[in-house]
Design an enzyme around this catalytic site. Sequence first.
Site, short mmCIF file in Angstrom:
data_model
loop_
_atom_site.label_atom_id
_atom_site.label_comp_id
_atom_site.label_asym_id
_atom_site.label_seq_id
_atom_site.Cartn_x
_atom_site.Cartn_y
_atom_site.Cartn_z
CB SER A 149 -0.85 0.00 1.28
OG SER A 149 -1.53 1.22 1.43
CE1 TYR A 202 -4.07 -2.20 5.39
CE2 TYR A 202 -3.39 0.02 4.77
CZ TYR A 202 -3.82 -1.25 4.41
OH TYR A 202 -3.97 -1.56 3.08
P1 NDP Z 1 -11.22 -6.30 0.04
O1 NDP Z 1 -11.71 -6.20 1.45
O2 NDP Z 1 -12.18 -6.06 -1.05
O3 NDP Z 1 -10.51 -7.70 -0.19
C1 NDP Z 1 -9.71 -8.28 0.79
C2 NDP Z 1 -9.54 -9.75 0.46
O4 NDP Z 1 -8.70 -10.35 1.45
C3 NDP Z 1 -10.87 -10.50 0.48
O5 NDP Z 1 -10.91 -11.37 -0.61
C4 NDP Z 1 -10.81 -11.28 1.78
O6 NDP Z 1 -11.47 -12.52 1.62
C5 NDP Z 1 -9.32 -11.52 1.93
N1 NDP Z 1 -8.92 -11.79 3.30
C6 NDP Z 1 -8.96 -10.96 4.36
N2 NDP Z 1 -8.53 -11.60 5.47
C7 NDP Z 1 -8.21 -12.86 5.08
C8 NDP Z 1 -7.71 -13.99 5.75
N3 NDP Z 1 -7.42 -13.97 7.07
N4 NDP Z 1 -7.51 -15.13 5.05
C9 NDP Z 1 -7.78 -15.17 3.72
N5 NDP Z 1 -8.26 -14.13 3.03
C10 NDP Z 1 -8.47 -12.99 3.71
O7 NDP Z 1 -9.99 -5.28 -0.02
P2 NDP Z 1 -8.93 -4.92 -1.16
O8 NDP Z 1 -9.20 -5.64 -2.41
O9 NDP Z 1 -8.83 -3.47 -1.16
O10 NDP Z 1 -7.59 -5.49 -0.47
C11 NDP Z 1 -6.66 -6.31 -1.15
C12 NDP Z 1 -5.26 -5.90 -0.70
O11 NDP Z 1 -5.00 -4.59 -1.17
C13 NDP Z 1 -5.07 -5.85 0.80
O12 NDP Z 1 -3.80 -6.39 1.13
C14 NDP Z 1 -5.12 -4.37 1.11
O13 NDP Z 1 -4.41 -4.06 2.28
C15 NDP Z 1 -4.47 -3.81 -0.14
N6 NDP Z 1 -4.75 -2.40 -0.40
C16 NDP Z 1 -6.01 -1.92 -0.56
C17 NDP Z 1 -6.24 -0.58 -0.79
C18 NDP Z 1 -7.61 -0.03 -0.96
O14 NDP Z 1 -7.81 1.18 -0.78
N7 NDP Z 1 -8.61 -0.81 -1.32
C19 NDP Z 1 -5.14 0.36 -0.90
C20 NDP Z 1 -3.85 -0.24 -0.74
C21 NDP Z 1 -3.68 -1.56 -0.50
P3 NDP Z 1 -12.40 -13.24 2.71
O15 NDP Z 1 -13.00 -12.17 3.58
O16 NDP Z 1 -13.38 -13.97 1.87
O17 NDP Z 1 -11.47 -14.14 3.44
#
Ligand code: NDP
Length: 245
Positions: free
Chosen positions: A137, A150
Amino acid sequence: MTNTKPLIVITGASSGFGAEDAKLFNAAGYPMLLLGRRVEKIRELPLNFDNVMVAAVDVTDQTALAEAIHAAETKYGETDLLINNAGVMLLGNVQRQDPKEWQTMLDTNVMGVLNGTQIVLPAMVKRHHGTIINMSSIAGFKAFANHAAYVASKFGVHGLSETIRQEVSNYNVRISLVAPGAGETELLTHVTDAAALKDYEAWKETMGGLTMDPKYVAQTVKFIYDMPQEVNVREIDIAATRQDS
Ligand code: NDP
């Protein structure tokens, strides 16, 4: 069906950036293992599931993660690309936030990445081929108020990525990192601190109320992977043009 393309593993494929990655690599014909805890959401994605395996895995559980990856490798061959995408962002002021939320972020965002990396990396090193792309990020290299744990977790992703990159570069294995700015995903939906959420929404308004479409992050991931193996796009910082920080 015979696959000529290698296996891609995506953690956190049930929404956001991971779901967009899945769509893009699926359209390009790669066999994939898609992981998340909410597998029903993965199964609802508009994909051709002929060469897709789906498994309910929490990335903090390394044993379950390894079992799922090994099952997919038995079917499709060794993993050539791991996208360590799963992550959580629980905004909160450190003076008030429940330490359990810090633990959830550090376990998922840091331990989850290390867990996946340790499972696939030895075979990549052995065959001198493979790519790991970590989703960090902009909060992985600069601070934002109400993001202390975070930011700590994403600075961790930057640090471990660069360390491992140096360790395996001589084996022709690529460790890369994408550092997105704010994107339109489900990330904010898990925040429990109303004041922190309000501040975030106010900040989002400064960029017109709309952050980056996650499809551009997926295109970035694919661009990194599509480079020839001898080229490593080590790091990309990508954000909505109107994001000022
Ligand atoms: P979402 O919340 O849409 O997606 C997050 C994903 O991570 C989901 O598919 C969720 O699946 C999965 N997840 C969370 N915890 C677990 C776990 N313990 N085990 C397995 N899967 C897990 O968010 P984003 O798409 O935005 O996030 C994706 C990545 O991008 C993250 O690392 C986030 O930190 C990063 N990011 C996002 C930004 C943003 O503004 N959106 C900016 C910068 C970075 P499920 O709940 O089904 O397990």
